[in-house]
Scaffold this motif. Structure first.
Motif, PDB file in Angstrom:
ATOM      1  N   LYS B 115       0.795  -1.210   0.000  1.00 52.22           N
ATOM      2  CA  LYS B 115       0.000   0.000   0.000  1.00 52.22           C
ATOM      3  C   LYS B 115       0.835   1.271   0.000  1.00 52.22           C
ATOM      4  O   LYS B 115       1.579   1.527   0.917  1.00 52.22           O
ATOM      5  N   GLN B 116       0.662   2.058  -1.020  1.00 54.81           N
ATOM      6  CA  GLN B 116       1.258   3.384  -1.085  1.00 54.81           C
ATOM      7  C   GLN B 116       2.755   3.401  -0.821  1.00 54.81           C
ATOM      8  O   GLN B 116       3.322   4.411  -0.497  1.00 54.81           O
ATOM      9  N   GLU B 117       3.396   2.278  -0.943  1.00 56.90           N
ATOM     10  CA  GLU B 117       4.843   2.252  -0.731  1.00 56.90           C
ATOM     11  C   GLU B 117       5.475   1.515  -1.902  1.00 56.90           C
ATOM     12  O   GLU B 117       4.908   0.584  -2.450  1.00 56.90           O
ATOM     13  N   TRP B 120       4.326  -0.470  -7.390  1.00 59.25           N
ATOM     14  CA  TRP B 120       3.181  -1.383  -7.418  1.00 59.25           C
ATOM     15  C   TRP B 120       3.402  -2.440  -8.483  1.00 59.25           C
ATOM     16  O   TRP B 120       3.914  -2.157  -9.537  1.00 59.25           O
ATOM     17  N   PRO B 161      -4.025   2.368  -5.017  1.00 66.36           N
ATOM     18  CA  PRO B 161      -4.225   1.889  -3.640  1.00 66.36           C
ATOM     19  C   PRO B 161      -4.295   3.071  -2.676  1.00 66.36           C
ATOM     20  O   PRO B 161      -3.437   3.943  -2.723  1.00 66.36           O
ATOM     21  N   VAL B 162      -5.310   3.119  -1.862  1.00 67.42           N
ATOM     22  CA  VAL B 162      -5.365   4.132  -0.794  1.00 67.42           C
ATOM     23  C   VAL B 162      -5.667   3.431   0.519  1.00 67.42           C
ATOM     24  O   VAL B 162      -6.246   2.362   0.525  1.00 67.42           O
TER      25      VAL B 162
END
Lengths: 275, 162
Positions: B115-117, B120, B161-162
């Motif tokens: 997620k958010q890291e 992706w 993705p959030v």
């Protein structure tokens, strides 16, 4: 440990808490409103089509964040959200000077000569600050504000990331790009203090557990932004310039008054219209 | 929970299943993970929903669509939609059915992890190839990014993705 207020009704029971809370929410809402208004003026003028898409998405999200804060003020009994956003007098707005500055020379409808370097640096500085402020708000004593901050953070991640990509790419391109970014950073630094001003109720805000102290916010801001700037080989501008006017007390530029007139022109034509 | 549903509640959920995201008409609001609760008091229905993106211009349309659809049920006089502040919507609320239907629409579902890291890993919704590259983190709507598939050469969108 400060007392936690779970609902608007609870907050309304405590006059001093309510006034301090409202002051903070006005700052949050007006900052997002003004920065996104300036962002919207870039529509169709960004360097390329993908950036137009990206910047308008960021602007739309940010306008949504402002709307959410105005909605909170409505729930706290300060009037209708749309009226709060549009019908206040200029001296009643609480945004920081950094968020109201023009994008450059000219007007978006006529001869716009905007500075993309400044768009990058101003927005980047704002988003780094916003992240530090949202992190602090997640622990706010006003539970609805903490929940809202958690939600905004999920979207804001991409905004901050976006401006970092611009800095990474441009700082490693040409000398002209580096010079422009450095100049833009200097200009941004003229106003960066305005973000960290919590206004005359600032100490009360911290005491009531609404937000963390300015020192904590500053430390978080500097540790992130300095690493990025120096890592990109740009010139770290050092200490913030002292605050000249305080937007948190309603002191704004003529540029702000002009922006506000444009922003609320349509709403004022017919405040009863349904949107 | 399912067996405890009254026939009226069941009808409401069936109607909600027909209400789709106005911008992605293959996926229902339920599959998007936006419906948190349905409450019925006599002839009034309250639908508690979780907004996706805060500035999403489709929220009002979704609200109107829900009111219109549920009002059709016999015995229902009033329908209210409440958007909740909590819990917050995260992209892992999209159901397994929702994820499949997004793909049918040519949109890659958000990754379940990372997620958010970092980077992706997005599979192409057309050919399932993992050889994809991000072209723009921002797409036609705030919740989508634009990717390109190096295997089947199709551009496609992916939910962030959030």
């Amino acid at each position: 440990m400060s007392k936690i207020y779970q609902t608007p009704e609870e907050a309304k029971q405590d006059q001093q808490y309510l006034e301090t809370l409202a002051e903070l929410i006005y700052q949050l809402a007006d900052d997002d409103l003004l920065i996104s208004h300036r962002g919207s003026e870039w529509l169709g003028l960004a360097p390329h089509i993908e950036e137009d898409v990206a910047f308008s998405s960021i602007t739309q999200d940010t306008m949504g964040h402002a709307a959410m804060y105005y909605q909170m003020l409505e729930e706290l009994g300060f009037g209708k959200a749309d009226d709060i956003a549009h019908l206040r007098k200029p001296e009643e707005y609480r945004n920081a000077a950094l968020t109201e500055r023009v994008n450059g020379q000219g007007h978006y409808k006529e001869n716009p000569d905007y500075d993309w370097g400044y768009a990058i640096m101003r927005n980047y500085a704002y988003e780094v600050f916003k992240k530090a402020r949202l992190d602090a708000l997640e622990n706010s004593s006003y539970a609805p504000l903490a929940d809202t901050a958690a939600k905004i953070k999920r979207e804001q991640f991409y905004h901050l990331y976006h401006w970092e990509v611009w800095i990474d790419q441009l700082s490693h391109s040409t000398e002209e790009a580096q010079n422009r970014l450095n100049a833009a950073l200097k200009k941004t630094w003229e106003d960066v203090s305005s973000l960290f001003d919590l206004g005359s109720k600032g100490a009360k805000m911290v005491e009531l557990g609404l937000i963390e102290s300015v020192d904590v916010l500053k430390e978080k801001f500097i540790s992130r932004i300095q690493a990025k700037i120096e890592g990109a080989g740009l010139e770290w501008p050092g200490e913030f310039k002292a605050l000249e006017t305080t937007g948190r007390e309603g002191k704004h530029s003529q540029e702000f008054v002009d922006a506000l007139n444009e922003l609320n022109e349509v709403y004022k034509l017919d405040p009863q219209a349904s949107w | 929970m399912q067996e405890a549903l009254t026939s009226l509640e069941k009808q409401v959920w069936e109607k909600l299943q027909l209400v789709t995201d106005p911008e992605i008409t293959s996926v229902s609001l339920i599959e998007m993970g936006m419906v948190e609760a349905v409450e019925i008091a006599e002839s009034k229905v309250t639908v508690r929903m979780i907004p996706t993106y805060i500035g999403c211009p489709a929220l009002n349309m979704m609200e109107n669509d829900v009111v219109k659809s549920v009002s059709d049920i016999e015995g229902i006089d009033e329908v209210e939609v409440i958007f909740l502040k909590k819990p917050i919507w995260t992209s892992d609320r999209i159901t397994a059915e929702g994820r499949e239907k997004l793909k049918e629409y040519g949109i890659a579902p958000p990754p379940l992890e990372s997620k958010q890291e970092g980077v992706w890993e997005i599979e192409c919704p057309y050919c399932n190839s993992p050889k994809t590259v991000m072209n723009n983190i921002f797409g036609p709507t705030a919740c989508r990014s634009i990717f390109y598939c190096n295997s089947c050469k199709n551009p496609f969108e992916a939910i962030k993705p959030v």
